[in-house]
Design a protein around this motif. Structure first.
Motif, short mmCIF file in Angstrom:
data_model
loop_
_atom_site.label_atom_id
_atom_site.label_comp_id
_atom_site.label_asym_id
_atom_site.label_seq_id
_atom_site.Cartn_x
_atom_site.Cartn_y
_atom_site.Cartn_z
N HIS A 154 68.65 -21.13 -62.43
CA HIS A 154 70.09 -20.82 -61.82
C HIS A 154 69.96 -19.33 -61.68
O HIS A 154 69.52 -18.47 -62.89
CB HIS A 154 71.18 -21.06 -62.80
CG HIS A 154 71.04 -22.53 -63.26
ND1 HIS A 154 71.98 -23.52 -62.60
CD2 HIS A 154 70.79 -23.32 -64.07
CE1 HIS A 154 71.82 -24.57 -62.85
NE2 HIS A 154 71.02 -24.55 -64.33
N SER A 192 73.98 -17.64 -54.92
CA SER A 192 73.51 -18.46 -55.86
C SER A 192 72.24 -19.25 -55.52
O SER A 192 72.55 -19.72 -54.53
CB SER A 192 74.57 -18.90 -56.72
OG SER A 192 75.22 -20.09 -55.85
N ASP A 240 70.63 -22.65 -57.36
CA ASP A 240 70.57 -23.68 -58.29
C ASP A 240 69.57 -24.83 -58.26
O ASP A 240 69.73 -25.47 -57.26
CB ASP A 240 72.17 -24.13 -58.80
CG ASP A 240 73.06 -23.20 -59.17
OD1 ASP A 240 72.90 -22.84 -60.21
OD2 ASP A 240 73.83 -22.67 -58.32
#
Length: 594
Positions: free
Chosen positions: A79, A217, A219
């Motif tokens: 992450h 982000s 992930d």
């Protein structure tokens, strides 16, 4: 006939295999106007790769560069967050994705690494951070042991992992990292369409980093819906809050200028209204905008690699259904039953634009009230000691809030845990001092070791309804070596934001995350100009001393008469030498002629 049947069978098998091996890539863009004049744009890109293909390094839509890094570092779940700005929860409501796609200011990274022990896990962690640093053009290689922690309960596994795995969770932050276009370009290169088509074509660095708040982000986690059918999923998200007025400025006129006085909307009912005093009049209409005005370009159709491109609705807008919305020709609009959401189906090669004209607003999209508000500040004065103050506000009148508070402090900030105190302010407005143990259910504390690791503090807290709880503790500031100060030492040192994890009504697999703002810690800083002053003064003294001693050793002191005689003798000797040299030259030429 047999050969023809064989070719027909092979054709049918090949066609069925192509149909079953359809692209597993999805992208979406959600737009939602926010008060008073902002626009939330959430870009999401999802793709996966079968576990077998991932292990054999046969990547299709999963980025090869990132997959090889994960395999080399033996990382099972990753992450990564790039965040700038501050989310205004009072005006904008809850965070997008319940804060699960958001990181602290700067860069935040946490990963689960499969290793036999802590030392091997940390060695793989260093390999991972250095590899990601080169891939994303970020300073992740500065995440060393002093910036690495091992959270206990603040983060949970999002994927499906076998029970035999020996996973180690490591977490690191760089609160002073500046997120810029150098990080966006590698992010786009991980996408199948590389920002050339689909919703990613709207991502322009000039607009993205001019936003009031933005977060990128990445992930990665394994997903096993059924035994033996595992795949590795990658989820990339870009969330930005754009100021509509600032984003609509043309590129040839980027500098904001004051609005002329005759164009100001003033409330003339105010008693202090005059030619030089204007109180802004609250507008009853919502500002108009379009994708071309906000992002500087139109959306370049749908990404051809998306699955079921004719059935997907990659662009969704959250406004009341009675609002007038103009879209490009060829796009199909679908209104959802909630009364506020409408989605659009795009054509593969047709540009898409969306326009909302300025119009009167009668209804607004409801914004949920945040479950918890948190604020963290540094208090105190002086260069030796200070204090930390954390304020938690529970707006609910009936329900208490249970959450995990996770805080990492640098090693040169030494907290005194025994000074932890608490106070509560109820609905009556009275503030009372109470023991901190009244709100702390569990705690985990790992003290710092100078120049080796920072302080880690995790607290399980409960805040009563309609109350505000304040936690305070004292700390001491360490004095660094002069080589440990950065070039901008007088600016201060960054302290990473705190992470707050709340449970959700949807279950433990859907938590809510809140991050406080980063802090700036002033440390005792020496006067770095003094070494230069000492060097200059010392050099001057040495030069004067050396010059005086050298003159005393080399010079001869004579009278004026002796000096005149020596000068005359010197002149006479020079003149005689030149005459002799000239005579010898003439004699040499005469000898050669004969």
């Amino acid at each position: 006939m047999t050969v023809l049947s064989l070719f027909t069978l092979l054709f049918v098998v090949a066609l069925s295999s192509l149909t079953s091996a359809t692209s597993d890539y999805h992208e979406s863009l959600n737009l939602q106007p926010l008060p008073p004049s902002a626009l939330l744009a959430s870009f999401n890109f999802r793709s996966n790769e079968t576990q077998k293909s991932f292990d054999e390094r046969h990547f299709r839509y999963f980025p090869r560069a990132l997959g090889q890094i994960l395999q080399h570092a033996n990382t099972k779940e990753l992450h990564l967050r790039f965040t700038t700005g501050r989310w205004d929860a009072e005006s904008w409501g809850p965070r997008p994705w319940n804060g699960t796609k958001e990181g602290g200011t700067g860069v935040e990274l946490w990963a689960w690494i499969d290793a036999p022990n802590d030392e091997a896990a940390f060695a793989k962690w260093i390999t991972l951070t250095q590899s990601l640093s080169g891939l994303f053009c970020a300073s992740l290689n500065f995440i060393d042991s002093t910036r690495t922690t091992r959270p206990v309960t603040s983060f949970e596994l999002m994927g499906d992992h076998p029970a035999s795995s020996n996973l180690h969770l490591l977490h690191g932050t760089l609160p002073g990292e500046v997120v810029c276009t150098e990080n966006l370009t590698p992010f786009l290169k991980l996408l199948p369409c590389k920002g050339k088509a689909g919703v990613s074509s709207l991502l322009d660095g000039h607009k993205l980093f001019d936003a009031s708040w933005q977060s990128m982000s990445v992930d990665i986690s394994p997903v096993c819906p059924r035994p033996g059918e595992c795949s590795v999923h990658i989820d990339q998200t870009v969330d930005i809050v754009l100021d509509i007025d600032r984003s609509k400025r043309p590129r040839d006129n980027p500098i904001p200028r004051p609005v002329p006085s005759d164009q100001l909307a003033c409330d003339t009912s105010k008693p202090y209204h005059s030619d030089d005093t204007c109180y802004p009049l609250e507008s009853t209409s919502e500002k108009g905008w379009s994708l071309t005005e906000i992002f500087g370009r139109s959306l370049s159709g749908a990404c051809p690699l998306s699955e079921n491109i004719d059935q997907q609705e990659p662009v969704c807008l959250r406004v009341p259904h009675e609002r007038e919305v103009v879209v490009a020709s060829g796009a199909v609009e679908t209104k959802k039953p909630d009364g506020f959401t409408r989605c659009f189906t795009l054509q593969p090669s047709t540009p898409f634009d969306l326009t909302i004209p300025e119009q009167e607003v009668t209804t607004h999209v409801p914004l949920d009230e945040p479950v918890l508000s948190a604020e963290r500040t540094i208090v105190g004065h002086g260069q030796e000691r200070g204090g930390m103050r954390i304020i938690f506000d529970n707006p609910s009148d009936t329900n208490s809030v249970d959450f995990i508070y996770f805080e990492t402090l640098p090693w040169f900030l030494r907290p005194y845990v025994h000074t932890l105190q608490a106070s509560i302010t109820g609905c009556d407005g009275l503030r009372r001092q109470v023991p901190a143990s009244q709100f702390i259910r569990e705690s985990f504390y790992r003290p710092a070791v100078d120049r080796e690791r920072g302080t880690q503090l995790e607290l399980a807290l409960t805040i009563p309804p309609a109350s505000t709880v304040t936690l305070t503790y004292d700390f001491e500031k360490a004095i660094l070596r002069y080589t440990e100060y950065p070039p901008d030492a007088n600016r201060g040192f960054n302290v990473a934001p705190a992470v707050i994890k709340l449970g959700a009504a949807n279950g433990p697999n859907h938590p809510i995350y809140i991050r406080t703002t980063s802090l700036l810690l002033p440390l005792p800083t020496p006067d770095f100009s003094m070494p230069y002053n000492v060097i200059i003064l010392t050099s001057t003294v040495v030069a004067l001393a050396f010059g005086s001693i050298f003159n005393l050793l080399v010079r001869r002191f004579v009278t004026a008469e002796e000096a005149a005689a020596l000068t005359a003798q010197t002149f006479k000797g020079r003149l005689t030498g030149k005459i002799v040299a000239l005579r010898d030259r003439i004699k040499g030429k005469t000898a050669k002629t004969e």
